[in-house]
Design a protein around this motif. Structure first.
Motif, PDB file in Angstrom:
ATOM      1  N   ASP A  96      -8.962  10.461   6.887  1.00 42.07           N
ATOM      2  CA  ASP A  96      -8.041   9.365   6.615  1.00 42.07           C
ATOM      3  C   ASP A  96      -8.226   8.233   7.628  1.00 42.07           C
ATOM      4  O   ASP A  96      -7.267   7.721   8.208  1.00 42.07           O
ATOM      5  CB  ASP A  96      -6.590   9.886   6.635  1.00 42.07           C
ATOM      6  CG  ASP A  96      -5.601   8.828   6.173  1.00 42.07           C
ATOM      7  OD1 ASP A  96      -6.058   7.822   5.584  1.00 42.07           O
ATOM      8  OD2 ASP A  96      -4.394   8.974   6.420  1.00 42.07           O
TER       9      ASP A  96
ATOM     10  N   ILE B 131       0.826  -1.218   0.000  1.00 46.49           N
ATOM     11  CA  ILE B 131       0.000   0.000   0.000  1.00 46.49           C
ATOM     12  C   ILE B 131       0.861   1.269   0.000  1.00 46.49           C
ATOM     13  O   ILE B 131       0.631   2.187  -0.783  1.00 46.49           O
ATOM     14  CB  ILE B 131      -0.964  -0.028   1.210  1.00 46.49           C
ATOM     15  CG1 ILE B 131      -2.047  -1.086   0.978  1.00 46.49           C
ATOM     16  CG2 ILE B 131      -1.592   1.349   1.448  1.00 46.49           C
ATOM     17  CD1 ILE B 131      -2.907  -1.384   2.181  1.00 46.49           C
ATOM     18  N   LEU B 132       1.867   1.294   0.855  1.00 40.84           N
ATOM     19  CA  LEU B 132       2.631   2.542   1.009  1.00 40.84           C
ATOM     20  C   LEU B 132       3.714   2.714  -0.055  1.00 40.84           C
ATOM     21  O   LEU B 132       4.060   3.830  -0.424  1.00 40.84           O
ATOM     22  CB  LEU B 132       3.270   2.591   2.397  1.00 40.84           C
ATOM     23  CG  LEU B 132       2.305   2.596   3.584  1.00 40.84           C
ATOM     24  CD1 LEU B 132       3.075   2.707   4.880  1.00 40.84           C
ATOM     25  CD2 LEU B 132       1.303   3.739   3.477  1.00 40.84           C
TER      26      LEU B 132
ATOM     27  N   VAL C  79       1.875   8.232   6.837  1.00 40.27           N
ATOM     28  CA  VAL C  79       0.668   7.969   7.623  1.00 40.27           C
ATOM     29  C   VAL C  79       0.631   9.003   8.739  1.00 40.27           C
ATOM     30  O   VAL C  79       1.406   8.945   9.678  1.00 40.27           O
ATOM     31  CB  VAL C  79       0.695   6.549   8.225  1.00 40.27           C
ATOM     32  CG1 VAL C  79      -0.540   6.293   9.068  1.00 40.27           C
ATOM     33  CG2 VAL C  79       0.786   5.516   7.128  1.00 40.27           C
TER      34      VAL C  79
ATOM     35  N   PRO D  46      -3.545   7.055   3.305  1.00 40.25           N
ATOM     36  CA  PRO D  46      -2.820   5.793   3.544  1.00 40.25           C
ATOM     37  C   PRO D  46      -3.328   5.056   4.774  1.00 40.25           C
ATOM     38  O   PRO D  46      -3.380   3.823   4.788  1.00 40.25           O
ATOM     39  CB  PRO D  46      -1.367   6.244   3.734  1.00 40.25           C
ATOM     40  CG  PRO D  46      -1.431   7.669   4.102  1.00 40.25           C
ATOM     41  CD  PRO D  46      -2.657   8.221   3.457  1.00 40.25           C
ATOM     42  N   ARG D  47      -3.709   5.810   5.822  1.00 34.87           N
ATOM     43  CA  ARG D  47      -4.196   5.162   7.038  1.00 34.87           C
ATOM     44  C   ARG D  47      -5.495   4.399   6.762  1.00 34.87           C
ATOM     45  O   ARG D  47      -5.670   3.268   7.216  1.00 34.87           O
ATOM     46  CB  ARG D  47      -4.432   6.210   8.132  1.00 34.87           C
ATOM     47  CG  ARG D  47      -4.968   5.617   9.426  1.00 34.87           C
ATOM     48  CD  ARG D  47      -5.332   6.708  10.392  1.00 34.87           C
ATOM     49  NE  ARG D  47      -4.155   7.331  10.945  1.00 34.87           N
ATOM     50  CZ  ARG D  47      -3.640   7.007  12.133  1.00 34.87           C
ATOM     51  NH1 ARG D  47      -4.208   6.077  12.861  1.00 34.87           N
ATOM     52  NH2 ARG D  47      -2.585   7.609  12.603  1.00 34.87           N
TER      53      ARG D  47
ATOM     54  N   ALA E 117      -3.692   5.351  -0.998  1.00 40.50           N
ATOM     55  CA  ALA E 117      -2.631   5.969  -0.185  1.00 40.50           C
ATOM     56  C   ALA E 117      -2.112   7.234  -0.863  1.00 40.50           C
ATOM     57  O   ALA E 117      -1.860   8.253  -0.209  1.00 40.50           O
ATOM     58  CB  ALA E 117      -1.502   4.963   0.021  1.00 40.50           C
TER      59      ALA E 117
ATOM     60  N   HIS F   2      -2.570   1.263  -3.133  1.00 45.14           N
ATOM     61  CA  HIS F   2      -1.618   2.347  -3.391  1.00 45.14           C
ATOM     62  C   HIS F   2      -2.302   3.614  -3.937  1.00 45.14           C
ATOM     63  O   HIS F   2      -1.985   4.718  -3.463  1.00 45.14           O
ATOM     64  CB  HIS F   2      -0.496   1.879  -4.311  1.00 45.14           C
ATOM     65  CG  HIS F   2       0.613   2.874  -4.406  1.00 45.14           C
ATOM     66  ND1 HIS F   2       1.385   3.238  -3.320  1.00 45.14           N
ATOM     67  CD2 HIS F   2       1.062   3.626  -5.440  1.00 45.14           C
ATOM     68  CE1 HIS F   2       2.260   4.143  -3.687  1.00 45.14           C
ATOM     69  NE2 HIS F   2       2.089   4.406  -4.963  1.00 45.14           N
TER      70      HIS F   2
ATOM     71  N   GLU G 215       4.233   6.876   1.163  1.00 42.45           N
ATOM     72  CA  GLU G 215       3.098   7.721   1.566  1.00 42.45           C
ATOM     73  C   GLU G 215       3.079   7.829   3.091  1.00 42.45           C
ATOM     74  O   GLU G 215       3.127   6.819   3.791  1.00 42.45           O
ATOM     75  CB  GLU G 215       1.783   7.116   1.051  1.00 42.45           C
ATOM     76  CG  GLU G 215       1.750   6.858  -0.445  1.00 42.45           C
ATOM     77  CD  GLU G 215       2.118   8.056  -1.301  1.00 42.45           C
ATOM     78  OE1 GLU G 215       1.802   9.195  -0.902  1.00 42.45           O
ATOM     79  OE2 GLU G 215       2.736   7.879  -2.368  1.00 42.45           O
TER      80      GLU G 215
END
Lengths: 496, 172
Positions: free
Chosen positions: A241, A77-78, A234, A103-104, A98, A95, A232
């Motif tokens: 978010d 994801i990040l 968090v 992103p969270r 994010a 992604h 990204e």
């Protein structure tokens, strides 16, 4: 009932709780490091469990497995860098979400879906495995040999690009499993005079050698070509978010669909997590009211893939506990861990080690809760792990591999073996020979040899008795047909 | 586009080790199977005195399976003209692998011998690990100076302390 209560008490003891919690933590941390994944985390953690009680040890490894599943999603994801092929499906929506400043939200969706998917498959395992084991107990060595052969064929057919290479890898693994003292005649085989080899090749050294060390070497080899990727952040700045309860409730269909697909696929040896993740994603896209949103940061996409790939891990233990057959690499490593602690997976496990198995079931549920708790509270910290540069992480992990094997085996012999298998693993990876088939061959080899030897002894006095084993005959006849169908469709089904 | 596994137009470190790697891999697998069948298995497995099936049966069957798979792979690649690009094994991989094995070996030998040389047990790790970690970091080639210091001093100290005091397990 007393047995189940005793098992529950074992699982809730402080030692087991801490072992599972540490396992979850190790799994998330190693899973989050780009390039490392859950099977590698288990391989690295096996030496740490040598001095533990069986439940604490196996509970810890199950914790690593579950934590590693979620850890893989963090990098996907990040960083848009999947640690395992199945995490590639998570990047499709994770992604983009994010990147859009949430992103969270993406990580929370992955975490919650992963825990729900995993819990569903664990429940299926807990409800089905004891019943299936009763049926499995009726199978004799002839049936077991047939089941093992078709399982290994399935795994060899589906892993990697080439069937001959897959079968070669499985047969090399099974061949190396014959190292040590022959169980029937007690004569040594392939020990080359080394007393350390009389008990066979140490699984931890072989697994770390072929799985973890080659990956570390390949990551170090990237060298100067490594460029720090944009991660990204968090943060808590954006109020939107976070996933709300109503948003999560709206995801129940993709989550439960994914859990169903993952459980069904996980229960069959060889099909793998990647297939589950992409099938679930495709099904969600098909049934979605807004299919055009998938691929651009839709929560449905993340939920579908994460619930499916997490559900595979619990369901994989169904063939492992009922028949002793590991369906994938993670399960194969768990078989090794069971054997190290004197527990033989298979239908008899529910008679011989019932308290341990029910304790393990409780530890699995506990591990899911711990993934949820540790994952929720540590989200920002775990997100930082993906930022640690490879030249810091990989040399240290390599040293930990050496130290882990030295400590667990009590000497340098196994460390040199690990280094030898690292060379083999590196060459296998470069030449596209499946390491999965090799490890599963290594784990299944002794079982196949024993059941075939028993079958031949049984049938040698009356060869016509083979017709009393209709189920085995059907399986043996079906093996080439199934293999042919799978080879034909491998491009679609393969884990790559 | 030509398959890099089947051609060798490039030069230097990027050059594939063999022209058609899978063809040579097939031959190597078949040769391994034959060597196991006719040399290693007879030398390492004693079938005398076996009352059921001989202990060499499974190894022999698996070795013949390797011969068969090697032969299939060889035949497949005699005919195959793939256009799909693959990376394969390159010279730089072999050199890098050798360097990595050398780095780990130096570290292991130091861990094993230093304690005996200086007459202090459990001291080998304190010399072998920092040198090993420095060599492993050097293998990356792109690490800044502070990483060498961190990996050579902080990381081994933390690992040594963790195993010694945390797990009560002495390191070499």
């Amino acid at each position: 009932m007393d047995l189940i209560l005793s098992a529950l008490a074992d699982a809730l003891s402080l030692t087991t709780f801490l072992s599972v919690a540490i396992g979850v933590l190790i799994g998330i941390v190693i899973g989050a490091i780009p390039g490392l994944n859950a099977p590698m985390a288990i391989a690295v953690a096996i030496p740490l469990t040598f001095t533990m009680a069986p439940l604490a040890a196996i509970g810890m490894l199950v914790g690593v497995m579950k934590g590693g599943g979620f850890g893989g999603a963090i990098g996907a994801i990040l960083l848009n860098t999947p640690g395992e092929p199945h995490s590639a499906a998570t990047t499709l929506d994770g992604h983009p979400l994010a990147k859009s400043g949430k992103p969270r939200k993406a990580l929370q969706t992955a975490l919650y879906s992963s825990v729900v998917g995993d819990s569903c498959s664990d429940l299926v395992l807990i409800l089905l495995a004891p019943t299936l084991a009763i049926f499995a107990l009726k199978a004799g060595p002839v049936e077991l040999a047939a089941i093992l052969i078709i399982s290994l064929t399935l795994i060899a057919s589906l892993s990697g690009r080439s069937l001959p290479k897959g079968i070669f890898a499985a047969s090399l693994g099974a061949f190396l499993a014959t190292v040590g003292v022959d169980p029937e005649t007690a004569s040594p085989r392939f020990t080359f005079g080394f007393i350390e080899l009389f008990d066979g090749l140490p699984l931890a050294a072989v697994a770390i050698g072929v799985l973890a060390v080659p990956e570390i070497i390949m990551r170090l080899q990237e060298g100067k070509s490594y460029r720090r990727q944009k991660v990204e952040e968090v943060s808590t700045k954006h109020s939107d978010d976070r996933i709300t309860f109503s948003e999560f409730r709206g995801l129940k269909k993709p989550i439960f669909r994914g859990a169903g697909i993952g459980t069904a696929i996980g229960a069959l040896p060889g099909l793998g997590t990647t297939l589950a993740a992409f099938l679930s994603y495709a099904a969600t896209k098909r049934f979605s009211k807004e299919p055009e949103k998938l691929g651009s940061g839709a929560l449905e996409g993340i939920a579908a893939t994460e619930s499916a790939n997490s559900a595979v891990s619990g369901a994989n233990l169904i063939p492992l506990l009922t028949l002793g057959i590991p369906g994938n690499l993670t399960a194969a490593l768990l078989v090794g861990a069971f054997l190290i602690h004197g527990v033989t997976p298979g239908p008899l496990i529910f008679e011989r080690d019932a308290q341990l198995i029910y304790g393990l079931f409780a530890a699995m549920i506990m591990a899911n809760l711990l993934v949820l708790i540790i994952g929720s509270f540590g989200l920002r910290v775990f997100a930082l792990i993906v930022k640690v540069p490879p030249y810091v992480v990989y040399p240290i992990v390599l040293l930990l591999c050496v130290v882990g094997i030295y400590v667990s085996q009590g000497g340098f012999f196994a460390v040199w073996l690990m280094l030898g298998f690292a060379v083999l693993g590196y060459l296998m990876a470069r030449l596209e020979i499946s390491v999965v088939c090799f490890i599963i061959g290594l784990v299944l080899g002794p079982m196949i040899e024993l059941s075939i030897r028993q079958s031949v002894v049984l049938l040698s006095r009356n060869p016509a008795a083979i017709f009393d084993h209709v189920f085995a005959l059907v399986l043996v006849a079906a093996t080439p047909v199934v293999a042919w169908i799978l080879i034909r469709d491998r491009a679609r089904l393969s884990d790559g | 586009m030509a398959d890099p596994q089947h051609t060798s137009h490039s030069t230097g470190l990027d050059r594939p080790v063999e022209i058609n790697q899978d063809l040579f891999l097939g031959i190597a697998i078949a040769a391994l199977g034959l060597a196991l069948t006719f040399w290693i298995i007879p030398a390492q497995v004693n079938d005398n005195g076996s009352f059921g099936l001989p202990p060499s049966l499974a190894p022999r069957a698996l070795a013949w399976l390797m011969v068969a798979m090697g032969a299939v792979l060889t035949v497949q690649n005699l005919k195959l003209h793939s256009t799909e690009p693959r990376r394969g094994l390159q010279r730089r991989d072999v050199i890098y692998l050798a360097a990595s094995v050398l780095a780990v070996s130096i570290s292991l030998l130091l861990m094993k011998w230093v304690g005996a040389w200086i007459g202090r047990p459990y001291a080998g790790f304190l010399v072998g690990a920092p040198i090993g970690l420095t060599l492993f970091t050097l293998l990356h080639t792109g690490a800044p100076t502070w990483v060498y210091l961190f990996n050579a001093i902080v990381a081994p100290a933390v690992i040594y302390a963790g195993f010694w005091w945390g797990l009560s397990l002495p390191l070499p």
